[in-house]
Design an enzyme around this catalytic site. Structure first.
Site, PDB file in Angstrom:
ATOM      1  N   HIS A 111       0.812  -1.216   0.000  1.00 39.30           N
ATOM      2  CA  HIS A 111       0.000   0.000   0.000  1.00 39.30           C
ATOM      3  C   HIS A 111       0.847   1.268   0.000  1.00 39.30           C
ATOM      4  O   HIS A 111       0.389   2.308  -0.473  1.00 39.30           O
ATOM      5  CB  HIS A 111      -0.952   0.001   1.198  1.00 39.30           C
ATOM      6  CG  HIS A 111      -2.164  -0.848   0.980  1.00 39.30           C
ATOM      7  ND1 HIS A 111      -3.388  -0.325   0.645  1.00 39.30           N
ATOM      8  CD2 HIS A 111      -2.328  -2.198   1.027  1.00 39.30           C
ATOM      9  CE1 HIS A 111      -4.265  -1.302   0.500  1.00 39.30           C
ATOM     10  NE2 HIS A 111      -3.642  -2.454   0.726  1.00 39.30           N
ATOM     11  N   ASP A 112       2.061   1.198   0.506  1.00 41.41           N
ATOM     12  CA  ASP A 112       2.928   2.377   0.460  1.00 41.41           C
ATOM     13  C   ASP A 112       3.724   2.443  -0.836  1.00 41.41           C
ATOM     14  O   ASP A 112       3.670   3.427  -1.566  1.00 41.41           O
ATOM     15  CB  ASP A 112       3.888   2.386   1.648  1.00 41.41           C
ATOM     16  CG  ASP A 112       4.720   3.668   1.690  1.00 41.41           C
ATOM     17  OD1 ASP A 112       4.117   4.744   1.842  1.00 41.41           O
ATOM     18  OD2 ASP A 112       5.949   3.590   1.550  1.00 41.41           O
TER      19      ASP A 112
ATOM     20  N   ASP B 226       7.923   5.824   0.220  1.00 37.42           N
ATOM     21  CA  ASP B 226       8.406   6.918   1.079  1.00 37.42           C
ATOM     22  C   ASP B 226       7.636   7.075   2.385  1.00 37.42           C
ATOM     23  O   ASP B 226       7.699   8.132   3.024  1.00 37.42           O
ATOM     24  CB  ASP B 226       8.373   8.235   0.310  1.00 37.42           C
ATOM     25  CG  ASP B 226       6.957   8.692  -0.028  1.00 37.42           C
ATOM     26  OD1 ASP B 226       6.008   7.908   0.169  1.00 37.42           O
ATOM     27  OD2 ASP B 226       6.800   9.839  -0.491  1.00 37.42           O
TER      28      ASP B 226
ATOM     29  N   SER C 213       4.574   7.530   2.924  1.00 38.21           N
ATOM     30  CA  SER C 213       3.442   8.472   2.908  1.00 38.21           C
ATOM     31  C   SER C 213       2.202   7.813   3.510  1.00 38.21           C
ATOM     32  O   SER C 213       1.344   8.492   4.084  1.00 38.21           O
ATOM     33  CB  SER C 213       3.154   8.950   1.486  1.00 38.21           C
ATOM     34  OG  SER C 213       2.787   7.865   0.639  1.00 38.21           O
TER      35      SER C 213
ATOM     36  N   SER D 205      -2.532 -15.731   0.847  1.00 37.85           N
ATOM     37  CA  SER D 205      -2.512 -17.027   1.534  1.00 37.85           C
ATOM     38  C   SER D 205      -2.549 -16.849   3.047  1.00 37.85           C
ATOM     39  O   SER D 205      -2.765 -17.806   3.785  1.00 37.85           O
ATOM     40  CB  SER D 205      -1.264 -17.828   1.140  1.00 37.85           C
ATOM     41  OG  SER D 205      -0.099 -17.276   1.724  1.00 37.85           O
TER      42      SER D 205
ATOM     43  N   ASP E  72      -7.135 -18.477   3.852  1.00 37.56           N
ATOM     44  CA  ASP E  72      -6.753 -19.882   3.640  1.00 37.56           C
ATOM     45  C   ASP E  72      -7.085 -20.643   4.913  1.00 37.56           C
ATOM     46  O   ASP E  72      -6.431 -20.464   5.938  1.00 37.56           O
ATOM     47  CB  ASP E  72      -5.252 -19.963   3.329  1.00 37.56           C
ATOM     48  CG  ASP E  72      -4.760 -21.392   3.147  1.00 37.56           C
ATOM     49  OD1 ASP E  72      -5.574 -22.331   3.287  1.00 37.56           O
ATOM     50  OD2 ASP E  72      -3.558 -21.564   2.876  1.00 37.56           O
TER      51      ASP E  72
END
Length: 332
Positions: A73-74, A81, A83, A200, A249
Site C-alpha cells: 500500500h505504500d 516513502d 506516505s 494465503s 486460507d
C-alpha cells in the site's frame, strides 16, 4: 621552472581533480539504495527492527499480515516513502483513511519499532526503511523467504490519498487493469501472480466479499466453500466496524505458502481478483506452476517484493527523516 616545481604542480593538479563534486557544493553524495545503508551511521538498526518484529509477532500474530500489506500500500503508490503512515491533517486526508486502505491496521506497532530505533540512533533511520524492513522480517515470521532488501530511503512530506486509486487496483477490477497497474512499476505477470500469493495469509472482511454471496451466490464459487462463507458472513449488509471476516486460507491461515494457488484453482478464492487470477489465460499458467512448486512461488515473490521496495524512493537529501512516522517534521 625546475623539475621539482613541475612535479609539485603536477601532483597538486591531480589532487584537485580527485576532490568529489559534492565538496564544491557542500552536498552529500547520493548513493541511492544500497545494502546495509546504516552500517556506519546506525550499525544495529536492522537488528533492532528484526528483534522488534519478532517480539511484536510473538504477542500479536496479526502484525505480520499488516507489515506485508503496508509495503504494497505504500510502495505501489508513486514512491516508497512512508506516505501511507501520515495521519490526516486539516489540509490533507491520510492514505490510511481511504477505501482502498480498508482493513489496514497495527500502525501503532510501527511507532513502537520507530521508538526502539530512535533510542539507538536518533534521527538516522527513516520510517520508509522501517516499513520495508518490517515487511521483510514479517514475511520470515510467516514462514516465507528471507529477502535481502536495500536501504537508504527517506520519508516523504505529503499524503497521496487523492491519487491513490490511480495506483492501487481494487479487488473487483478486471485482470487487464490489475496487470497494467503492476506493470507500470516494473512488476511482470509472474511477479503479480506471486504478490497476490500474499492472500494465503490473513483474512478478508465480509464487507469486501458479500457481493459474491448476496442476493445470489456467485456460481463460480466452490459449493463446499460457500457454506463456510455464509456462516462467517450471515448479513447481506455487514457492519464495517464488526469483526466479521473469512480466513483467506482455512488450511494454513498463518503461513505464507503456495496453498493459496491450489485453493483458487479449486474455486475457493474469496475475492474476484483471486478467481480471475486462476482463470485468466495470461495468469493461469503461473498459478498452476506456483501451485506445484513453493520454491518457484518464493523465487518470484522475492523478486516482486524487491522491485516493489525499490519503486521511486526518495534518497540523498530528498524528503526527510521523520521523528514520528505519523507526522512530518516541523521546519522553522
Amino acid at each position: 621552472m625546475g623539475s621539482r616545481a613541475v612535479v609539485f604542480f603536477f601532483f597538486f593538479f591531480l589532487a584537485l581533480l580527485s576532490f568529489p563534486a559534492s565538496a564544491d557544493n557542500g552536498e552529500e553524495e547520493d548513493v541511492g539504495l544500497v545494502m546495509n545503508f546504516y552500517k556506519d551511521s546506525c550499525p544495529q538498526a536492522e537488528d533492532v527492527i528484526r528483534e522488534q518484529v519478532r517480539l511484536l509477532y510473538k504477542r500479536h500474530k496479526n502484525t505480520a499480515f499488516s507489515w506485508l500489506r503496508n509495503i504494497f500500500h505504500d510502495c505501489a503508490v508513486q514512491s516508497c516513502d512512508a506516505s501511507l503512515l501520515l495521519d490526516s491533517t486539516r489540509r490533507s486526508l491520510s492514505e490510511k483513511e481511504t477505501d482502498r486502505s480498508f482493513g489496514l491496521r497495527n500502525f501503532r506497532y510501527l511507532d513502537t519499532i520507530k521508538e526502539a530505533v530512535e533510542r539507538e540512533c536518533p534521527g538516522v533511520v527513516s520510517c520508509a526503511d522501517i516499513l520495508v524492513l518490517s515487511a521483510r522480517d514479517g514475511i520470515v515470521s510467516l514462514g516465507g523467504p528471507y529477502i535481502p532488501l536495500k536501504t537508504g530511503r527517506r520519508d516523504g512530506r505529503k499524503s497521496r490519498a487523492e491519487i491513490l486509486e490511480e495506483y492501487l487496483p481494487d479487488h473487483n477490477e478486471s485482470m487487464s487493469v490489475v496487470l497494467d497497474r503492476f506493470a507500470s512499476i516494473g512488476i511482470d505477470t509472474p511477479g503479480l501472480v506471486a504478490l497476490l500469493g500474499s492472500h494465503s495469509v490473513g483474512r478478508t472482511h465480509c464487507v469486501k466479499l458479500v457481493h459474491r454471496l448476496y442476493p445470489e451466490v456467485d456460481p463460480a464459487l466452490n459449493t463446499d466453500h460457500v457454506e463456510h462463507m455464509l456462516h462467517k458472513c450471515p448479513d447481506a449488509i455487514p457492519d464495517p466496524k464488526a469483526v466479521q471476516y473469512v480466513r483467506n486460507d482455512r488450511g494454513t491461515p498463518m503461513i505464507l505458502d503456495n496453498n493459496y494457488y491450489r485453493n483458487i484453482l479449486d474455486n475457493k478464492g474469496l475475492l474476484i481478483v483471486d478467481h480471475q487470477l486462476a482463470t485468466d489465460k495470461r495468469t493461469k499458467p503461473y498459478v498452476k506452476k506456483m501451485a506445484k512448486s513453493q520454491d518457484y512461488f518464493f523465487k518470484e515473490f522475492s523478486r516482486a517484493i524487491t522491485i516493489l521496495s525499490e519503486n521511486n524512493p526518495l534518497t540523498g537529501t530528498k524528503g526527510e527523516i521523520r521523528k514520528q512516522c505519523s507526522v512530518v517534521n516541523k521546519h522553522h
